[in-house]
Design an enzyme around this catalytic site. Structure first.
Site, PDB file in Angstrom:
ATOM      1  N   ASN A 130       5.115  10.673 -12.338  1.00 30.87           N
ATOM      2  CA  ASN A 130       5.740   9.713 -11.407  1.00 30.87           C
ATOM      3  C   ASN A 130       6.651   8.749 -12.159  1.00 30.87           C
ATOM      4  OD1 ASN A 130       4.920   9.962  -8.453  1.00 30.87           O
ATOM      5  ND2 ASN A 130       2.993  10.324  -9.518  1.00 30.87           N
ATOM      6  N   LEU A 186      -7.377  -3.384 -10.141  1.00 32.59           N
ATOM      7  CA  LEU A 186      -6.986  -4.743 -10.532  1.00 32.59           C
ATOM      8  C   LEU A 186      -7.742  -5.746  -9.652  1.00 32.59           C
ATOM      9  CD1 LEU A 186      -3.205  -3.961 -10.912  1.00 32.59           C
ATOM     10  CD2 LEU A 186      -4.753  -4.581 -12.784  1.00 32.59           C
ATOM     11  N   HIS A 199      -0.186   6.783  -3.869  1.00 27.93           N
ATOM     12  CA  HIS A 199      -1.497   7.407  -3.665  1.00 27.93           C
ATOM     13  C   HIS A 199      -1.289   8.815  -3.100  1.00 27.93           C
ATOM     14  CE1 HIS A 199      -5.778   7.616  -3.041  1.00 27.93           C
ATOM     15  NE2 HIS A 199      -5.523   8.185  -1.878  1.00 27.93           N
TER      16      HIS A 199
END
Ligand code: GAR
Length: 201
Positions: free
Chosen positions: A19, A99, A115
């Site tokens: 990506n 996170l 995702h």
């Protein structure tokens, strides 16, 4: 856009970085023109994504949670790099760490995640990488896809920016499906979403 200036982008990675590569290619081809990748941060020293950054002359940083000893220290180090590089947008591209709320609240609508499913299916805690495709095949859905969304305190729960559907085919394995979802969806919608958010800053 920031008075004619490009938005500064940091890409957070953990692995292969396909990506990240899609983002670098999109920057080179002009699909991303309102933002510029200025830093790649990996939580793994051996992530191939760091090689991709190096080849593209993008500064790479390794921030190891193990080495730093706590989530707080890990996030503080990432924040330090983001601040030093005047980063506007944070892209999670195969970043396999959660996170904290403290971190996500510090960057509202400035953190983007890709995702590999159509959220709200097959997302949230435990759904990452190949596991997502295993779950989609086990359920027997006929269509899956990818989602790019803002990151908030709920895992995979932030506002959706773009989605793209991908057909499941007879004989698919998790690996085959993962590759098709990347090629047909992730590598297309992630650069587009990054350009959209860069324009809006
Ligand atoms: C991608 O499929 C990405 O969507 C997924 O991990 C892979 C990373 O590949 N991310 C998640 O599952 C996050 N929940 P890459 O390193 O080649 O980009």
């Amino acid at each position: 856009m920031l008075s004619g200036k490009k938005a500064k982008i940091a890409v957070l990675v953990s692995g292969g970085g396909t990506n990240l590569q899609a983002l670098i290619d999109a920057q080179n081809s002009g699909i991303i023109q309102s933002g510029e990748i200025c830093a790649v941060i990996s939580n793994k020293a051996d992530a191939y994504a760091l090689e991709r950054a190096k080849k593209a002359n993008i500064p790479g940083f390794v921030v190891s949670k193990k080495g730093l000893g706590s989530q707080e220290a890990f996030e503080a180090k990432i924040k330090e790099i983001l601040t030093e590089n005047n980063i506007d947008i944070i892209v999670l591209a195969g970043f396999m760490c959660i996170l904290s709320e403290d971190f996500t609240k510090a960057y509202p609508e400035r953190i983007i995640n890709v995702h590999p499913s159509l959220i709200p299916s097959f997302c949230g805690k435990g759904f990452y990488g190949l596991h997502v495709h295993e779950a989609a095949l086990a359920y027997g859905v006929k269509v899956t896809g990818a989602t790019v969304h803002f990151v908030n305190e709920i895992p995979d729960g932030g506002k959706i920016i773009l989605q793209k559907a991908v057909e499941i085919e007879e004989g698919d394995t998790p690996e085959i499906l993962q590759k098709r979802v990347m090629e047909q969806a992730e590598w297309k919608i992630l650069p587009r979403a990054v350009e959209l958010v860069s324009q809006s800053i």
